[in-house]
Design a protein around this motif. Structure first.
Motif, PDB file in Angstrom:
ATOM      1  N   GLU A  42     -33.057 -33.662   9.202  1.00  0.00           N
ATOM      2  CA  GLU A  42     -33.392 -32.253   9.003  1.00  0.00           C
ATOM      3  C   GLU A  42     -32.108 -31.478   8.737  1.00  0.00           C
ATOM      4  O   GLU A  42     -31.114 -31.659   9.427  1.00  0.00           O
ATOM      5  CB  GLU A  42     -34.082 -31.687  10.247  1.00  0.00           C
ATOM      6  CG  GLU A  42     -34.567 -30.272  10.059  1.00  0.00           C
ATOM      7  CD  GLU A  42     -35.402 -29.791  11.233  1.00  0.00           C
ATOM      8  OE1 GLU A  42     -35.439 -28.571  11.452  1.00  0.00           O
ATOM      9  OE2 GLU A  42     -36.010 -30.638  11.917  1.00  0.00           O
ATOM     10  N   LEU A  43     -32.148 -30.629   7.710  1.00  0.00           N
ATOM     11  CA  LEU A  43     -30.997 -29.824   7.350  1.00  0.00           C
ATOM     12  C   LEU A  43     -31.334 -28.356   7.536  1.00  0.00           C
ATOM     13  O   LEU A  43     -32.411 -27.899   7.153  1.00  0.00           O
ATOM     14  CB  LEU A  43     -30.593 -30.051   5.892  1.00  0.00           C
ATOM     15  CG  LEU A  43     -30.251 -31.473   5.477  1.00  0.00           C
ATOM     16  CD1 LEU A  43     -30.039 -31.532   3.980  1.00  0.00           C
ATOM     17  CD2 LEU A  43     -29.039 -31.970   6.222  1.00  0.00           C
ATOM     18  N   ALA A  44     -30.417 -27.597   8.083  1.00  0.00           N
ATOM     19  CA  ALA A  44     -30.583 -26.147   8.186  1.00  0.00           C
ATOM     20  C   ALA A  44     -30.046 -25.539   6.899  1.00  0.00           C
ATOM     21  O   ALA A  44     -28.869 -25.694   6.582  1.00  0.00           O
ATOM     22  CB  ALA A  44     -29.832 -25.614   9.397  1.00  0.00           C
ATOM     23  N   LEU A  45     -30.912 -24.879   6.165  1.00  0.00           N
ATOM     24  CA  LEU A  45     -30.479 -24.270   4.887  1.00  0.00           C
ATOM     25  C   LEU A  45     -30.530 -22.774   4.965  1.00  0.00           C
ATOM     26  O   LEU A  45     -31.302 -22.177   5.593  1.00  0.00           O
ATOM     27  CB  LEU A  45     -31.372 -24.767   3.746  1.00  0.00           C
ATOM     28  CG  LEU A  45     -31.401 -26.274   3.552  1.00  0.00           C
ATOM     29  CD1 LEU A  45     -32.369 -26.630   2.448  1.00  0.00           C
ATOM     30  CD2 LEU A  45     -30.011 -26.782   3.191  1.00  0.00           C
TER      31      LEU A  45
END
Length: 68
Positions: A65-68
């Motif tokens: 999961e990436l925080a964008l």
């Protein structure tokens, strides 16, 4: 002879795309099962002239999961 390959199936619009991680051969179908069956046929044709090198390297697949 039989080999094990790693397959990823993803839905793209109206198709399921099945892709072999080891050699990037891919196929598609209207269902997951159809895409895998079509990939099996494509891989049999791919390996028809040149048998695969048997490599026992473990493959690890995960999600991130990436925080964008």
């Amino acid at each position: 002879m039989s080999i094990k390959v790693t397959v990823v199936v993803q839905k793209e619009e109206n198709w399921y795309i099945a892709k072999c991680i080891e050699n990037s051969v891919a196929s598609q179908g209207n269902t997951i099962e159809e895409s895998i069956d079509n990939l099996r046929e494509a891989l049999e044709l791919y390996y028809e002239d040149a048998p695969p090198e048997v490599v026992n390297t473990p493959t690890f697949i995960t999600t991130m999961e990436l925080a964008l």
